[in-house]
Write a protein that holds these residues in place. Structure first.
Motif, PDB file in Angstrom:
ATOM      1  N   ARG A   1      -4.747  -7.678  -5.967  1.00 26.65           N
ATOM      2  CA  ARG A   1      -4.828  -6.414  -5.206  1.00 26.65           C
ATOM      3  C   ARG A   1      -4.287  -5.298  -6.092  1.00 26.65           C
ATOM      4  O   ARG A   1      -3.257  -5.464  -6.772  1.00 26.65           O
TER       5      ARG A   1
ATOM      6  N   PRO B   1       0.805  -1.232   0.000  1.00 28.77           N
ATOM      7  CA  PRO B   1       0.000   0.000   0.000  1.00 28.77           C
ATOM      8  C   PRO B   1       0.832   1.274   0.000  1.00 28.77           C
ATOM      9  O   PRO B   1       0.335   2.336  -0.373  1.00 28.77           O
TER      10      PRO B   1
ATOM     11  N   PRO C   1     -11.983   2.958  -4.297  1.00 30.99           N
ATOM     12  CA  PRO C   1     -12.950   3.576  -3.381  1.00 30.99           C
ATOM     13  C   PRO C   1     -12.693   5.069  -3.178  1.00 30.99           C
ATOM     14  O   PRO C   1     -13.620   5.860  -3.088  1.00 30.99           O
TER      15      PRO C   1
ATOM     16  N   SER D   1      -2.171   5.564  -3.123  1.00 25.66           N
ATOM     17  CA  SER D   1      -3.525   5.053  -3.207  1.00 25.66           C
ATOM     18  C   SER D   1      -4.129   5.065  -1.805  1.00 25.66           C
ATOM     19  O   SER D   1      -3.582   4.470  -0.873  1.00 25.66           O
ATOM     20  N   ARG D   2      -5.265   5.766  -1.633  1.00 31.08           N
ATOM     21  CA  ARG D   2      -5.882   5.878  -0.303  1.00 31.08           C
ATOM     22  C   ARG D   2      -6.336   4.513   0.217  1.00 31.08           C
ATOM     23  O   ARG D   2      -6.113   4.182   1.365  1.00 31.08           O
ATOM     24  N   ARG D   3      -6.965   3.765  -0.618  1.00 26.15           N
ATOM     25  CA  ARG D   3      -7.439   2.439  -0.246  1.00 26.15           C
ATOM     26  C   ARG D   3      -7.188   1.490  -1.412  1.00 26.15           C
ATOM     27  O   ARG D   3      -7.154   1.910  -2.573  1.00 26.15           O
ATOM     28  N   LEU D   4      -7.003   0.246  -1.119  1.00 29.26           N
ATOM     29  CA  LEU D   4      -6.729  -0.749  -2.135  1.00 29.26           C
ATOM     30  C   LEU D   4      -8.023  -1.392  -2.614  1.00 29.26           C
ATOM     31  O   LEU D   4      -9.053  -1.330  -1.947  1.00 29.26           O
TER      32      LEU D   4
END
Length: 397
Positions: A280, A246, A304, A317-320
């Protein structure tokens, strides 16, 4: 012939003989004066012809009582110099003194005509010689042109070899991974150049998962290629060193900021486990991946929360996004050149989903090229394009 015209012609011939004017030049002068004087004398007009010789140069001046048009002047066998409309002046250059012309007008005329014919023959021979020289010159130029064309073709072939080698160095071949089929196609903006800002990298991690990096550096040409290479190498180094997935985009951006302060690039990362199908994705400002099921249903995988690329404010990337690929499912990763060829991103992504469904059974190695060919049927905005296809195959559990 009128007596006064005969006297004018004799006067001109004697003056030419004293000045050494050649017979062919004399003939042209006599004919020019005759053409003007004869109709004037026949009409009862006065014609005055005067000659003046000095230092082997002869000046002949003819005065008429009516103007002579420029078109009539231009049609004379010997052109006069500039003057008023009623006065014509010829300037001739002589040589050594010649024998006086035959007083018989006919014999003198024949002599002049023979001289003119000889001069015409000389000019014709000179023209033939010139044409021959031009033909030889043209032949030489043509041979040189053919040689240059051959050298140019050799250079094009050499450049093509260099470009292919450069492409191999810039764009790694798909790794052999049990449980996954991989395919790639790159389409440059300029077909004569292999460089651009759209690059990718894929490799197998020690745990067997496949890591994919797709980069679109801002700009074009060699500079953007260098920037894209810098990003892919940085992320490869960090990934192999074990940095958390992440954090890779943000970490790469912080690392490269002092080295390449002008570098900006969108980045898409993927990690796929061939044994489980778990995939992912980390998206830093890049177009969303497409997942095509074995049944032929295609969908986008939007993040998202939108992320930012390397060199942008607050990168990463804020969320995967996590998905599980079933056997036969395909993931498509691409740069914006694929979906923005008609200058409409939404329309391009809609067409891509439709084509992905229509081509879901296409062999993976040739699937990216097929999609690019169909998507670029109309190109209003040309841009580098990379398409990667990864399909999970049955057999691993």
């Amino acid at each position: 012939m009128r007596p006064d015209l005969a006297r004018i012609r004799r006067r001109l011939r004697f003056a030419c003989a004293e000045a050494g004017v050649p017979a062919d030049e004399r003939g042209r002068l006599v004919l020019a004066v005759t053409l003007l004087a004869e109709p004037a004398l026949t009409a009862g007009e006065t014609v005055d012809v005067a000659t003046a010789a000095a230092d082997r140069r002869l000046a002949v001046t003819m005065r008429l009582t009516h103007p002579v048009s420029q078109s009539s002047r231009a049609a004379l066998p010997l052109l006069p110099g500039p003057g008023d409309d009623e006065t014509l002046t010829w300037h001739l250059t002589g040589g050594r003194t010649t024998a006086p012309a035959d007083p018989d007008d006919d014999r003198a005329t024949r002599e002049e005509m023979l001289a003119l014919v000889a001069r015409a023959d000389t000019l014709a021979q000179e023209q033939r010689d010139l044409k021959h020289e031009l033909a030889e010159t043209n032949s030489g130029v043509l041979a040189m042109y053919v040689d240059l064309e051959q050298r140019d073709e050799q250079l094009r072939r050499a450049h093509a070899v260099i470009f292919r080698e450069l492409e191999d160095a810039l764009r790694p071949r798909p790794p052999a991974v049990p449980g996954l089929e991989l395919g790639v196609h790159y389409s440059p903006t300029d077909q004569d150049s292999p460089t651009g800002g759209d690059l990718y990298d894929w490799f197998v991690l020690p745990d067997g998962r496949v890591h994919v990096t797709l980069v679109d550096a801002v700009g074009h040409g060699v500079t953007s290629t260098r920037h894209a290479l810098t990003v892919t190498h940085a992320i490869r180094t960090l990934a192999l060193a074990g940095h958390p997935f992440p954090d890779l985009i943000a970490h790469a951006s912080r690392t490269l900021a002092p080295i390449e302060p002008g570098l900006m690039a969108t980045v898409l990362l993927a990690r796929i486990d061939p044994s489980t199908g778990h995939a992912r994705f980390a998206n830093g400002g890049h177009p969303e991946p497409v997942v095509v099921t074995a049944a032929g249903t295609a969908r986008l995988l939007p993040a998202p929360v939108p992320g930012q690329g390397v060199g942008f404010p607050d990168p990463g990337s804020r969320r995967l996004v996590d998905v599980v690929l079933a056997p036969g499912d395909t993931v498509l990763l691409y740069t914006d050149g694929l979906v923005e060829s008609r200058k409409d991103l939404d329309e391009g992504q809609a067409r891509l989903l439709s084509l992905a469904e229509a081509c879901h059974g296409h062999p993976v190695p040739s699937l990216p090229r097929e999609l690019v060919t169909r998507m670029h049927d109309v190109v209003l905005h040309a841009d580098d394009t990379v398409v990667l296809a990864l399909r999970r195959t049955p057999g691993l559990s």
